[in-house]
Write a protein that holds these residues in place. Sequence first.
Motif, PDB file in Angstrom:
ATOM      1  N   ARG A  99       0.840  -1.214   0.000  1.00  0.00           N
ATOM      2  CA  ARG A  99       0.000   0.000   0.000  1.00  0.00           C
ATOM      3  C   ARG A  99       0.868   1.255   0.000  1.00  0.00           C
ATOM      4  NH1 ARG A  99      -4.738  -0.036   4.149  1.00  0.00           N
ATOM      5  NH2 ARG A  99      -5.444   1.605   2.736  1.00  0.00           N
ATOM      6  N   THR A 100       1.977   1.212   0.736  1.00  0.00           N
ATOM      7  CA  THR A 100       2.892   2.366   0.748  1.00  0.00           C
ATOM      8  C   THR A 100       3.493   2.576  -0.639  1.00  0.00           C
ATOM      9  OG1 THR A 100       3.425   1.924   3.044  1.00  0.00           O
ATOM     10  CG2 THR A 100       4.982   3.299   1.831  1.00  0.00           C
ATOM     11  N   GLU A 101       3.958   1.467  -1.255  1.00  0.00           N
ATOM     12  CA  GLU A 101       4.570   1.562  -2.589  1.00  0.00           C
ATOM     13  C   GLU A 101       3.554   2.066  -3.616  1.00  0.00           C
ATOM     14  OE1 GLU A 101       7.738   0.784  -3.768  1.00  0.00           O
ATOM     15  OE2 GLU A 101       8.363   0.688  -1.677  1.00  0.00           O
ATOM     16  N   LEU A 102       2.341   1.551  -3.548  1.00  0.00           N
ATOM     17  CA  LEU A 102       1.310   1.969  -4.515  1.00  0.00           C
ATOM     18  C   LEU A 102       0.966   3.444  -4.322  1.00  0.00           C
ATOM     19  CD1 LEU A 102      -0.904  -1.238  -4.320  1.00  0.00           C
ATOM     20  CD2 LEU A 102       0.340  -0.458  -6.347  1.00  0.00           C
ATOM     21  N   HIS A 103       0.864   3.864  -3.080  1.00  0.00           N
ATOM     22  CA  HIS A 103       0.597   5.280  -2.791  1.00  0.00           C
ATOM     23  C   HIS A 103       1.663   6.162  -3.430  1.00  0.00           C
ATOM     24  CE1 HIS A 103       0.823   8.967  -0.318  1.00  0.00           C
ATOM     25  NE2 HIS A 103      -0.488   8.900  -0.410  1.00  0.00           N
ATOM     26  N   ASP A 104       2.928   5.728  -3.282  1.00  0.00           N
ATOM     27  CA  ASP A 104       4.042   6.510  -3.844  1.00  0.00           C
ATOM     28  C   ASP A 104       3.986   6.546  -5.369  1.00  0.00           C
ATOM     29  OD1 ASP A 104       4.880   6.909  -1.292  1.00  0.00           O
ATOM     30  OD2 ASP A 104       6.548   5.480  -1.369  1.00  0.00           O
ATOM     31  N   LYS A 105       3.303   5.567  -5.968  1.00  0.00           N
ATOM     32  CA  LYS A 105       3.196   5.516  -7.434  1.00  0.00           C
ATOM     33  C   LYS A 105       1.868   6.115  -7.911  1.00  0.00           C
ATOM     34  CE  LYS A 105       6.103   1.391  -7.518  1.00  0.00           C
ATOM     35  NZ  LYS A 105       7.311   2.178  -7.608  1.00  0.00           N
ATOM     36  N   GLY A 106       1.159   6.784  -7.019  1.00  0.00           N
ATOM     37  CA  GLY A 106      -0.064   7.490  -7.427  1.00  0.00           C
ATOM     38  C   GLY A 106      -1.298   6.617  -7.475  1.00  0.00           C
ATOM     39  N   ILE A 107      -1.253   5.482  -6.789  1.00  0.00           N
ATOM     40  CA  ILE A 107      -2.431   4.602  -6.747  1.00  0.00           C
ATOM     41  C   ILE A 107      -2.954   4.577  -5.312  1.00  0.00           C
ATOM     42  CG2 ILE A 107      -3.260   2.240  -7.078  1.00  0.00           C
ATOM     43  CD1 ILE A 107      -0.979   1.910  -9.173  1.00  0.00           C
TER      44      ILE A 107
END
Length: 209
Positions: free
Chosen positions: A176-184
Amino acid sequence: MFQLSDDDLAGRRILDCPGGAASFAAEASALGAEVTAIDPIYATAPADLAARATPETERAVAWAHQHADRYRWDWYGSTAEHAAIRRGAAARFAEDVRTTPDRYLAGSLPSLPCPDDSFDLALSSHLLFSYADRLDADFHLAALQELARVATTEARVYPLLDYTGAPLDDLIDHLRTELHDKGIQTSLRKTHYEFHHGADTMLTLQPVA
Ligand SMILES: C[S@@+](CC[C@H](N)C(=O)[O-])C[C@H]1O[C@@H](n2cnc3c(N)ncnc32)[C@H](O)[C@@H]1O
């Protein structure tokens, strides 16, 4: 599993990946959705796929019954009802893949044979998280990004436990952290369906405009 409403289905372009030997594509299409199921097994000829659906269903039924204490039986009613529903779903898949093979595309996460925004909604069950013992965090991240790439509105993933029922909180937090950082944007939503004890949550992904 996915808290689908009539509005999620009627007239909507839906991806089911992995589609497996399941009846979702047939059933949702009958309710007015435009469904594409993707799975590497669809490289096999429809007649062979239909033939394989029965032994695979029997294996899944036997597994659930051998590990009955891991599951809640109130939704299905009994092990016999569960077996009957699973066999009915396999038969519906077998019939649909023979009569409507164009609905079933061979392909694999994390690289689907579809342009961006091909679907309104992407659904993914019993691959991601379920097999976290052999699919690593990088695979999960790439697969989730791929589901978000092909779905304009939302992707939903269920369940969030591995196949033994082990929770995966660290993996989910990381993704979830990685996806947030990628704009998701992601969220966790409760489901009404819970077969494996504790499998009562789905992960949703929404690309941020
Ligand atoms: C347990 S089944 C789940 C099927 C269906 N979603 C269901 O819940 O009944 C897992 C499926 O994942 C498929 N699969 C394996 N690797 C895959 C990949 N990299 N991308 C997409 N599907 C994959 C398998 O072929 C198999 O049909």
